[in-house]
Motif scaffolding. Structure first.
Motif: not given
Length: 124
Positions: A57-64, A66-67, A90-92
């Motif tokens: 889910p988008y609760l995982f903020e790493g989906q947003g 753009i870096d 990657s770490a993400n």
């Protein structure tokens, strides 16, 4: 993997996976290597088995972010392995996989207590 999934017909016939959690993750050689379609096509088999699909889910903020180039979508976590398979997650991507795993475990724990009750109620 398709051959393995196609060999689960006995589980389907016995309805052994109905109400259980199913979750998918993947890797590909490139950013556009079919990660989403791989996960979505896997979901079809899980649905035929009557499984409850849990994604990322988008609760995982790493989906947003753009870096940088990274895998992961609401369908499930993923990584990009590179054309020789030498790229490490990657770490993400690792954080996404851990988040998804924890999310699956939490839902499975809660659902597990009620699975038989739900199945019995649906048979009435």
């Amino acid at each position: 993997m398709r051959q393995f999934l196609d060999a689960t017909g006995r589980l389907w016939k016995d309805r052994a996976l109905v109400g259980k959690i199913g979750s998918v993750f993947t890797s590909s050689a490139t950013q556009h290597g079919g990660q989403e379609s791989t996960i979505l096509s896997f979901h079809i088999t899980l649905l035929h088995h009557g499984m409850v699909i849990v994604g990322l889910p988008y609760l995982f903020e790493g989906q947003g972010g753009i870096d940088g180039i990274t895998g992961g979508f609401p369908y499930g976590s993923s990584t990009i392995a590179g054309d020789t398979g030498g790229r490490m997650p990657s770490a993400n991507e690792l954080a996404a996989a851990r988040f998804q795993g924890k999310y699956v475990a939490m839902i499975a724990s809660k659902l597990g207590r009620f699975r038989k009750e739900i199945i019995d109620a649906m048979r009435e």
